[in-house]
Design a protein around this motif. Structure first.
Motif, PDB file in Angstrom:
ATOM      1  N   GLY A 197       0.816  -1.210   0.000  1.00 58.57           N
ATOM      2  CA  GLY A 197       0.000   0.000   0.000  1.00 58.57           C
ATOM      3  C   GLY A 197       0.849   1.259   0.000  1.00 58.57           C
ATOM      4  N   TYR A 198       1.939   1.227   0.745  1.00 60.38           N
ATOM      5  CA  TYR A 198       2.861   2.358   0.763  1.00 60.38           C
ATOM      6  C   TYR A 198       3.454   2.604  -0.620  1.00 60.38           C
ATOM      7  CZ  TYR A 198       3.266   3.822   5.640  1.00 60.38           C
ATOM      8  OH  TYR A 198       3.028   4.382   6.861  1.00 60.38           O
ATOM      9  N   ARG A 199       3.899   1.522  -1.251  1.00 64.37           N
ATOM     10  CA  ARG A 199       4.495   1.678  -2.580  1.00 64.37           C
ATOM     11  C   ARG A 199       3.477   2.188  -3.583  1.00 64.37           C
ATOM     12  NH1 ARG A 199       7.295  -2.697  -0.368  1.00 64.37           N
ATOM     13  NH2 ARG A 199       5.742  -4.212  -1.060  1.00 64.37           N
ATOM     14  N   SER A 200       2.220   1.762  -3.431  1.00 61.06           N
ATOM     15  CA  SER A 200       1.159   2.253  -4.302  1.00 61.06           C
ATOM     16  C   SER A 200       0.925   3.745  -4.102  1.00 61.06           C
ATOM     17  CB  SER A 200      -0.143   1.487  -4.035  1.00 61.06           C
ATOM     18  OG  SER A 200      -1.213   2.026  -4.766  1.00 61.06           O
ATOM     19  N   MET A 201       0.996   4.194  -2.844  1.00 60.84           N
ATOM     20  CA  MET A 201       0.819   5.616  -2.571  1.00 60.84           C
ATOM     21  C   MET A 201       1.929   6.439  -3.218  1.00 60.84           C
ATOM     22  SD  MET A 201      -0.664   6.160   1.268  1.00 60.84           S
ATOM     23  CE  MET A 201       0.343   4.981   2.143  1.00 60.84           C
ATOM     24  N   ILE A 202       3.140   5.924  -3.148  1.00 60.98           N
ATOM     25  CA  ILE A 202       4.266   6.652  -3.734  1.00 60.98           C
ATOM     26  C   ILE A 202       4.128   6.737  -5.250  1.00 60.98           C
ATOM     27  CG2 ILE A 202       6.757   6.599  -4.145  1.00 60.98           C
ATOM     28  CD1 ILE A 202       7.035   5.330  -1.324  1.00 60.98           C
ATOM     29  N   SER A 203       3.876   5.602  -5.881  1.00 64.37           N
ATOM     30  CA  SER A 203       3.824   5.571  -7.350  1.00 64.37           C
ATOM     31  C   SER A 203       2.591   6.289  -7.883  1.00 64.37           C
ATOM     32  CB  SER A 203       3.845   4.127  -7.853  1.00 64.37           C
ATOM     33  OG  SER A 203       2.697   3.424  -7.399  1.00 64.37           O
ATOM     34  N   GLY A 204       1.509   6.298  -7.122  1.00 61.63           N
ATOM     35  CA  GLY A 204       0.267   6.911  -7.584  1.00 61.63           C
ATOM     36  C   GLY A 204       0.110   8.369  -7.225  1.00 61.63           C
ATOM     37  N   SER A 205       1.087   8.932  -6.508  1.00 63.84           N
ATOM     38  CA  SER A 205       0.978  10.332  -6.112  1.00 63.84           C
ATOM     39  C   SER A 205       1.387  11.249  -7.253  1.00 63.84           C
ATOM     40  CB  SER A 205       1.888  10.600  -4.900  1.00 63.84           C
ATOM     41  OG  SER A 205       3.252  10.555  -5.272  1.00 63.84           O
ATOM     42  N   PRO A 206       0.895  12.480  -7.275  1.00 64.15           N
ATOM     43  CA  PRO A 206       1.292  13.431  -8.319  1.00 64.15           C
ATOM     44  C   PRO A 206       2.797  13.654  -8.395  1.00 64.15           C
ATOM     45  CG  PRO A 206      -0.654  14.242  -7.190  1.00 64.15           C
ATOM     46  CD  PRO A 206      -0.192  13.032  -6.425  1.00 64.15           C
ATOM     47  N   VAL A 207       3.476  13.641  -7.262  1.00 57.79           N
ATOM     48  CA  VAL A 207       4.922  13.855  -7.262  1.00 57.79           C
ATOM     49  C   VAL A 207       5.668  12.586  -7.661  1.00 57.79           C
ATOM     50  CG1 VAL A 207       6.892  14.392  -5.760  1.00 57.79           C
ATOM     51  CG2 VAL A 207       4.832  15.774  -5.639  1.00 57.79           C
ATOM     52  N   GLY A 208       5.127  11.432  -7.304  1.00 59.67           N
ATOM     53  CA  GLY A 208       5.700  10.168  -7.732  1.00 59.67           C
ATOM     54  C   GLY A 208       6.921   9.698  -6.972  1.00 59.67           C
ATOM     55  N   ARG A 209       7.119  10.206  -5.780  1.00 60.38           N
ATOM     56  CA  ARG A 209       8.260   9.786  -4.967  1.00 60.38           C
ATOM     57  C   ARG A 209       7.951  10.017  -3.500  1.00 60.38           C
ATOM     58  NH1 ARG A 209      10.873  14.122  -2.738  1.00 60.38           N
ATOM     59  NH2 ARG A 209      10.688  16.157  -3.788  1.00 60.38           N
ATOM     60  N   ALA A 210       8.781   9.448  -2.639  1.00 56.49           N
ATOM     61  CA  ALA A 210       8.695   9.730  -1.211  1.00 56.49           C
ATOM     62  C   ALA A 210       9.424  11.035  -0.907  1.00 56.49           C
ATOM     63  CB  ALA A 210       9.300   8.585  -0.409  1.00 56.49           C
ATOM     64  N   GLY A 211       9.207  11.547   0.283  1.00 59.99           N
ATOM     65  CA  GLY A 211       9.864  12.775   0.701  1.00 59.99           C
ATOM     66  C   GLY A 211      11.103  12.505   1.529  1.00 59.99           C
ATOM     67  N   THR A 212      11.800  13.568   1.885  1.00 63.72           N
ATOM     68  CA  THR A 212      13.010  13.458   2.693  1.00 63.72           C
ATOM     69  C   THR A 212      12.857  14.269   3.975  1.00 63.72           C
ATOM     70  OG1 THR A 212      14.093  15.420   1.746  1.00 63.72           O
ATOM     71  CG2 THR A 212      14.374  13.324   0.566  1.00 63.72           C
ATOM     72  N   PRO A 213      13.586  13.888   5.021  1.00 57.68           N
ATOM     73  CA  PRO A 213      13.534  14.660   6.261  1.00 57.68           C
ATOM     74  C   PRO A 213      13.896  16.125   6.066  1.00 57.68           C
ATOM     75  CG  PRO A 213      14.526  12.527   6.679  1.00 57.68           C
ATOM     76  CD  PRO A 213      14.368  12.636   5.185  1.00 57.68           C
ATOM     77  N   ASP A 214      14.858  16.408   5.178  1.00 60.28           N
ATOM     78  CA  ASP A 214      15.249  17.800   4.973  1.00 60.28           C
ATOM     79  C   ASP A 214      14.111  18.635   4.393  1.00 60.28           C
ATOM     80  OD1 ASP A 214      17.761  17.566   6.027  1.00 60.28           O
ATOM     81  OD2 ASP A 214      18.747  17.169   4.116  1.00 60.28           O
ATOM     82  N   GLU A 215      13.242  18.019   3.586  1.00 54.86           N
ATOM     83  CA  GLU A 215      12.101  18.765   3.048  1.00 54.86           C
ATOM     84  C   GLU A 215      11.133  19.150   4.166  1.00 54.86           C
ATOM     85  OE1 GLU A 215      11.373  17.448  -1.496  1.00 54.86           O
ATOM     86  OE2 GLU A 215      11.365  15.777  -0.085  1.00 54.86           O
ATOM     87  N   VAL A 216      10.968  18.261   5.138  1.00 54.16           N
ATOM     88  CA  VAL A 216      10.162  18.611   6.310  1.00 54.16           C
ATOM     89  C   VAL A 216      10.848  19.736   7.085  1.00 54.16           C
ATOM     90  CG1 VAL A 216       9.061  17.767   8.413  1.00 54.16           C
ATOM     91  CG2 VAL A 216       9.303  16.248   6.440  1.00 54.16           C
ATOM     92  N   GLY A 217      12.178  19.668   7.152  1.00 56.99           N
ATOM     93  CA  GLY A 217      12.931  20.704   7.841  1.00 56.99           C
ATOM     94  C   GLY A 217      12.721  22.086   7.234  1.00 56.99           C
TER      95      GLY A 217
END
Length: 281
Positions: free
Chosen positions: A218-238
């Protein structure tokens, strides 16, 4: 005395935020396991920061109170990053509610009592809270305003009402944003601000547990099906946290920033199918 920045949950997201806003401050890096906090302190000191380690169990009032006291002795607390928590694959229902829901309320209460004027805080919630079906207005108010020590006695949080660990996680993260909205009123009386960030899948140890756990597909499906198409990074949250906690964010309090690469958008209006349970991660 230096201003003090407290990081509750010294994992990758907490560290990323502290690197952005901790220059010139005394940083307290606190984790359940003191070894994890000490490892983080070593990294920060080698990078030129002033840091000290602490142990904290956010599900214990005595433990959080001790952390508050330790931090106050170092200098006025002007920053708080609350990034501690457990995921649906890491703990049973009761532990998720006690750590993610009660623990957050406890941290907000006790640090809100001592936060210096001009101070600010960020609580790390989750995209998951945005996909829980709407609660009643009364349930929202109860999650936001019930005293911390009474939260876990709420009727709709009892066994049989919480369906599974995912449901417990979603309820907790919804409660986090509601709690922060309510606490912003109290914190404002001290001249302080508090906000939540609701990240999507950010590659951390917690996310890797989920990617390799029973909900990994389900996680991989969320990543591939999202508009951005990737996971995020801790620095982006920063980056987002630095805005909320810094001088450019002084008109923002009681707010929640959803940053999930568009996963929630795709659940509602795109091609990601809703899971059979209460929602996504």
């Amino acid at each position: 005395m230096k201003e003090t920045l407290v990081v509750v949950g010294a994992g990758q997201i907490g560290q990323a935020i502290a690197r952005r806003i901790g220059v010139g401050k005394q940083i307290v890096l606190a984790s359940l396991r003191i070894e994890e906090a000490e490892q983080a302190v070593e990294l920060f000191r080698h990078a030129g920061f002033s840091a000290t380690a602490a142990s904290v169990d956010v599900s214990s009032r005595a433990s959080v109170s001790a952390l508050v006291e330790q931090a106050c002795q170092l200098g006025p607390i002007t920053g708080l990053i609350h990034a501690a928590g457990v995921s649906p694959s890491q703990a049973p229902v009761a532990a998720i509610l006690r750590v993610d829901l009660y623990g957050t309320a406890l941290v907000l209460e006790l640090f809100g009592n001592v936060m210096a004027s001009g101070g600010s805080a960020v609580v790390i919630a989750s995209q998951s809270g945005h996909r829980l079906p709407a609660l009643s207005q009364q349930q929202d108010r109860l999650l936001a305003l019930t005293p911390a020590e009474e939260l876990l006695q709420l009727d709709f949080l009892q066994p049989g009402q919480v369906l599974d660990t995912l449901h417990a996680y979603q309820l907790s993260k919804r409660a986090n944003s509601l709690r922060v909205m309510a606490e912003a009123v109290r914190w404002g009386q001290r001249g302080a601000r508090v906000n939540t960030i609701s990240p999507g899948i950010i590659i951390t140890a917690l996310a890797n547990d989920e990617l390799n756990g029973p909900r990994g597909a389900g996680y991989r499906s969320m990543i591939s099906g999202s508009p951005v198409g990737r996971a995020g990074t801790p620095d982006e949250v920063g980056h987002v946290a630095a805005l909320l906690m810094g001088p450019d964010g002084t008109f923002i309090t009681g707010s929640d920033i959803l940053m999930d690469g568009g996963v929630t958008s795709a659940f509602r209006f795109g091609d990601i199918a809703q899971p059979v349970a209460q929602g996504g991660a």
